[in-house]
Design a protein around this motif. Sequence first.
Motif, PDB file in Angstrom:
ATOM      1  N   ILE A 128     -17.308 -30.504 -42.946  1.00  0.00           N
ATOM      2  CA  ILE A 128     -17.374 -31.650 -42.072  1.00  0.00           C
ATOM      3  C   ILE A 128     -16.302 -31.991 -41.281  1.00  0.00           C
ATOM      4  O   ILE A 128     -16.183 -32.531 -40.145  1.00  0.00           O
ATOM      5  N   LEU A 129     -15.271 -32.054 -42.140  1.00  0.00           N
ATOM      6  CA  LEU A 129     -13.994 -32.590 -41.483  1.00  0.00           C
ATOM      7  C   LEU A 129     -13.403 -31.535 -40.393  1.00  0.00           C
ATOM      8  O   LEU A 129     -13.037 -32.023 -39.533  1.00  0.00           O
ATOM      9  N   THR A 130     -13.852 -30.289 -40.586  1.00  0.00           N
ATOM     10  CA  THR A 130     -13.474 -29.180 -39.554  1.00  0.00           C
ATOM     11  C   THR A 130     -14.156 -29.536 -38.201  1.00  0.00           C
ATOM     12  O   THR A 130     -13.651 -29.538 -37.205  1.00  0.00           O
ATOM     13  N   ALA A 131     -15.288 -29.853 -38.535  1.00  0.00           N
ATOM     14  CA  ALA A 131     -16.330 -30.325 -37.276  1.00  0.00           C
ATOM     15  C   ALA A 131     -15.876 -31.411 -36.597  1.00  0.00           C
ATOM     16  O   ALA A 131     -15.674 -31.251 -35.329  1.00  0.00           O
ATOM     17  N   LEU A 132     -15.128 -32.364 -37.253  1.00  0.00           N
ATOM     18  CA  LEU A 132     -14.815 -33.669 -36.609  1.00  0.00           C
ATOM     19  C   LEU A 132     -13.630 -33.118 -35.988  1.00  0.00           C
ATOM     20  O   LEU A 132     -13.328 -33.470 -34.720  1.00  0.00           O
ATOM     21  N   CYS A 133     -12.686 -32.227 -36.373  1.00  0.00           N
ATOM     22  CA  CYS A 133     -11.517 -32.128 -35.538  1.00  0.00           C
ATOM     23  C   CYS A 133     -11.924 -31.354 -34.648  1.00  0.00           C
ATOM     24  O   CYS A 133     -11.390 -31.353 -33.337  1.00  0.00           O
ATOM     25  N   VAL A 134     -12.717 -30.213 -34.515  1.00  0.00           N
ATOM     26  CA  VAL A 134     -13.225 -29.454 -33.618  1.00  0.00           C
ATOM     27  C   VAL A 134     -13.767 -30.057 -32.236  1.00  0.00           C
ATOM     28  O   VAL A 134     -13.112 -29.993 -31.113  1.00  0.00           O
ATOM     29  N   ALA A 135     -14.484 -31.298 -32.578  1.00  0.00           N
ATOM     30  CA  ALA A 135     -15.057 -32.253 -31.686  1.00  0.00           C
ATOM     31  C   ALA A 135     -13.704 -33.062 -30.922  1.00  0.00           C
ATOM     32  O   ALA A 135     -13.656 -33.220 -29.644  1.00  0.00           O
ATOM     33  N   PHE A 136     -12.982 -33.351 -31.942  1.00  0.00           N
ATOM     34  CA  PHE A 136     -11.540 -34.227 -31.200  1.00  0.00           C
ATOM     35  C   PHE A 136     -10.644 -33.062 -30.400  1.00  0.00           C
ATOM     36  O   PHE A 136     -10.758 -33.584 -29.325  1.00  0.00           O
ATOM     37  N   VAL A 137     -10.736 -31.835 -30.810  1.00  0.00           N
ATOM     38  CA  VAL A 137      -9.961 -31.169 -30.006  1.00  0.00           C
ATOM     39  C   VAL A 137     -10.444 -30.819 -28.846  1.00  0.00           C
ATOM     40  O   VAL A 137     -10.134 -30.766 -27.511  1.00  0.00           O
ATOM     41  N   LEU A 138     -11.891 -30.339 -28.644  1.00  0.00           N
ATOM     42  CA  LEU A 138     -12.562 -29.999 -27.471  1.00  0.00           C
ATOM     43  C   LEU A 138     -12.565 -31.225 -26.519  1.00  0.00           C
ATOM     44  O   LEU A 138     -12.614 -31.043 -25.279  1.00  0.00           O
TER      45      LEU A 138
END
Lengths: 290, 311
Positions: free
Chosen positions: B137-147
């Motif tokens: 979940i944390l990674t998904a949040l970070c991916v969304a942020f970066v994209l």
Amino acid sequence: MIVLQLFIQGLAVGSLYALAAVGFALIYATTRTFHFAHGGTMLLCAYAFYQTTAAWHWPVALGLLAALAVAVAFGVGVDRFVYQPMRRTEASFLTIFAASFGLLIVATNVVALIFGSSFYTLSSPLSRGFLLGPVLISRANLLSAACAIVLIVLLQWFIRKTRTGVVLRAMMDDPALVRLFGLGDRRYSAAAFLIGSALMVPTAVLMTYTSGLQPSMGAVITLVAIAGAIVGGIGNLWGAALGGLLLGVAENVGVWQLSSSWKPAITFGVLLLFLMVKPAGLLATRSRRS
Amino acid sequence: MAAYIANMMVLLGIAIILASSLDLMVGYAGIFSVAHAVFYGVGAYTAAHVALGYTHSFLIATLAAMAVSGAVSFILAVPVLRVREEYFVVASIGFQIVASTIFTSWNSVTGGMGGLTGVPTARLLGWQMASPVDYMILTALCVAFVLTVIALLVHSPFGRALKAFRDDETAAIALGKDPLVLRVAATTLSGALAAIAGSIYAFYIAFVNPESFTLDYSVLLLAMVIIGGAGSMAGPIIGAVFITLFPALLTFMNIPSQIIGPVQQIIYGGAIVLLMVFWPDGIASVWKLMRGRRSPRATAAARALPSDRAG
């Protein structure tokens, strides 16, 4: 005195680097192809020599011929089937670079697939030598220097005195000019790749004897060749030779103070230094149209 | 099985962050870098140090990682970006090799070959991570942020100026833009975003050592961008999915384990060569073509002609 010994060692290794750098510089200056797979030529050539002489027990002369054939076939083949089609569609520098990069990955791993990633060495009388005062000079050292001097002088003669050589020199100065005269760059780019790849044979064979073989060496040689060409001043064949020699010496003398795991870092320290201080290289050629 | 999938998703997310941030340089700024694993590594080491020495907070560790990594990429970019593009490629490889040597040799900071161990689990605003699913979940949040950051950047005046340089440097300079400032900014941002992936990795795996940040990994990241298609949002994602999930696919195909590494690499390398010769805009362009946009050939030619500074 250890420094002097390391210096001699550096000159010998540097001579082999010089041949790699001159080949790269010749190909780049004449065809504007950033031949990143140049180390792949070395790798295939070295393993061909190893396979024919050590595993199949061919005489060394035949092994050398096989190595030469493999080197030239790879260089010219890659030019014919990958680079030429791309140059015809006016592909950008980055596109050609990426393709070349892919070729090096393929060459390295084909070798790894066939031979495994373990270390191969060849024993030979080349490691024997004689003492000159306090330093030991091996036959391999002498042979490296001799190959480099003879081949580089021969190349200089070739590009000055023969018809093909003169065209190659014209291409170095201005590729558009060559096309204008209707020579077409196919035959001549094949010539550049043939010569550049053939120059890799002594490097491949002597390094097989002196430092052993591993698939990862292809990338190392590519980088040394390019670094040498840049340090020397890209587009200048004498400069590339000097650049390769300098890198070999710096790498070996550096071992005097640093552990040998720093060898590649020294090479690139020198390169980064040149890029910052003197990006045009040691022997900067007159500025080209850009 | 949930843990297996979550684990794979975390690694995939990390790859997407790295490939997308690298594409900021490769696809938009026109800078080929083979040193992206360095910024990933600097981020991971920094986050590990913060977590070991100061706080378990993911947010603080990540911000510190971004700052340090951004600074390192700035230091690389300023002297080196003044030289020609073909030199930068080589300089970046040199930088990667020097950095790998430092990672393994600077024992007091990086822990040498052994690395830094015992990184505590992450905490984000009171949420204590425990399982791979939490990290997913944390990674998904970070991916969304970066994209999101990248999408905003690309469509901002900054992004348009970058693309202007990539496509026609002379015209862009004539319009009064400074290429050096823009490229340094793109490189610094790219390094800072890569550090987010490094931070996730450090907390998730709980130890950092030099083997994760090698030249080989930088090459793989570049392969993701090229295979997927540089200069598009979808390209690096497609590339990251392909290269991360492909090995899993091969393990199901009963290929002997000792040859699996070289076979993979040959397929990646071969894919790059074929794509560059026949389809220089990568897999993403095929999808664009099917949606009836510009043909990839035309796009490639349009990009190649003005920026072809050879000769």
